[in-house]
Design an enzyme around this catalytic site. Structure first.
Site, PDB file in Angstrom:
ATOM      1  N   TYR A 138       0.831  -1.198   0.000  1.00 33.66           N
ATOM      2  CA  TYR A 138       0.000   0.000   0.000  1.00 33.66           C
ATOM      3  C   TYR A 138       0.869   1.253   0.000  1.00 33.66           C
ATOM      4  CZ  TYR A 138      -3.027   3.704   1.843  1.00 33.66           C
ATOM      5  OH  TYR A 138      -3.690   4.888   2.026  1.00 33.66           O
ATOM      6  N   TYR A 139       1.899   1.244   0.842  1.00 31.49           N
ATOM      7  CA  TYR A 139       2.796   2.391   0.893  1.00 31.49           C
ATOM      8  C   TYR A 139       3.501   2.621  -0.439  1.00 31.49           C
ATOM      9  CZ  TYR A 139       2.669   4.508   5.490  1.00 31.49           C
ATOM     10  OH  TYR A 139       2.291   5.243   6.587  1.00 31.49           O
TER      11      TYR A 139
END
Lengths: 214, 214
Positions: free
Chosen positions: B129-130
């Protein structure tokens, strides 16, 4: 040039390493993730360095130090999940680009995928992969590096013919991996490919001639 | 300003729509994916437009036409796979940025995640996600747009306090979603936030004052 190959254990990477090993113009350093992979190359007399694309930017910059060019031909492959697509194909590429800037290595060749720049032509069954390649390419284009982005068509394992077609916008095609490796080798110091991105498929032009047209 | 909210059905989006609806300075258009979601907003007197972040760039540009600013606060959420992280959080954001350029909408606020710019501080359990947020932010920074990237800490559902801390590098913290929505509203025409990216957590400064310090 001394060339760091990122993705040395991949199918294009392996072919490229052999070409660079035989080259009179260039030398090679193979970046691999596992000791066993390094051992195989070391036995062949190929210089290796251990580094992991999921590791730190600094560890990749360190692995690249002393090289004049980087070829990114790594990929997480079809057997792992999209978490690895994000961490290897996207962030591994981005980290390698950042590492090249940090280590002061200007020349960078990215192995992308045909039409990665055109969303409408992404292959339906691998959209997430295409998204990763698209943004890795954009990060490279926004960087300070002297890049070449090669976007090969569907990759084949048959023997290369030495003949290709290269252009800014080829919507469909395939190409033997051997010819992709030859095109990377030829592009390394071919000025016509500097700061250029192009699709590459099997065709009618000798590789050296095709690269002069892009 | 007329503000297109992308991700209107999300938890920050819903709060932001209410604030924009009550605002005397701004008006709002809620972009939603489903007819049912549009119906709910229409009943409240909120202008809506149907568009899908997995759709074409042109369909998003069309949805944005006539707006003066875009807020991107969409996300695929934790219940879908990383294929959607690539297609929504990364490419949906990239497409919205490209659509803003195409539609000539200069002002763009991105809701990112705390320390998305610093790989070493990415939360271990959500690295993919990051990665998506990191590259979406980089694409925005490389664009021609007048952007603000807000990187909130861990999001809480408790009531906002109206007090925050905003700075280029805050390594850890949390913040109520209500305060994030207020900060987006305040940032829209706050010149100190133009072409800036900053972390945002609960703190001691009034939101208006905090934004003047970034």
């Amino acid at each position: 040039m001394k060339v760091l190959v990122v993705g040395s254990n991949g199918q294009i990477g392996q072919r490229l390493i052999q070409l660079l090993k035989e080259s009179k113009k260039h030398t090679v350093r193979a970046m691999v993730r596992k000791k066993e992979q390094a051992d195989v190359y070391e036995k062949q007399g190929v210089e290796t360095v251990l580094a992991d694309l999921e590791g730190t930017l600094d560890s990749i910059a360190e692995a690249a130090k002393g090289c004049d060019a980087i070829v990114f031909t790594a990929g997480s492959g079809g057997r792992t999940g999209d978490d690895k697509t994000l961490l290897i194909d996207l962030d591994g590429a981005g980290k390698t680009i950042d590492a090249a800037e940090k280590a002061g290595i200007e020349r960078f060749i990215m192995v992308s995928a045909i039409q990665a720049n055109n969303r409408e032509n992404w292959h339906d069954n691998i959209l997430p992969y295409y998204a990763a390649k698209h943004y890795a390419d954009r990060v490279l284009e926004s960087s300070s590096l002297n890049y070449t982005i090669i976007r090969p068509g569907i990759l084949l394992n048959e023997s290369g013919t030495g003949k290709v077609s290269a252009a800014e916008n080829i919507t469909y095609g395939s190409i033997p991996r051997e010819d992709v490796a030859h095109a990377i080798l030829a592009a390394l110091d071919e000025k016509h490919t500097y700061k250029r991105a192009f699709d590459l498929i099997a065709g009618d032009d000798l590789i050296d001639d095709a690269l002069k047209k892009v």
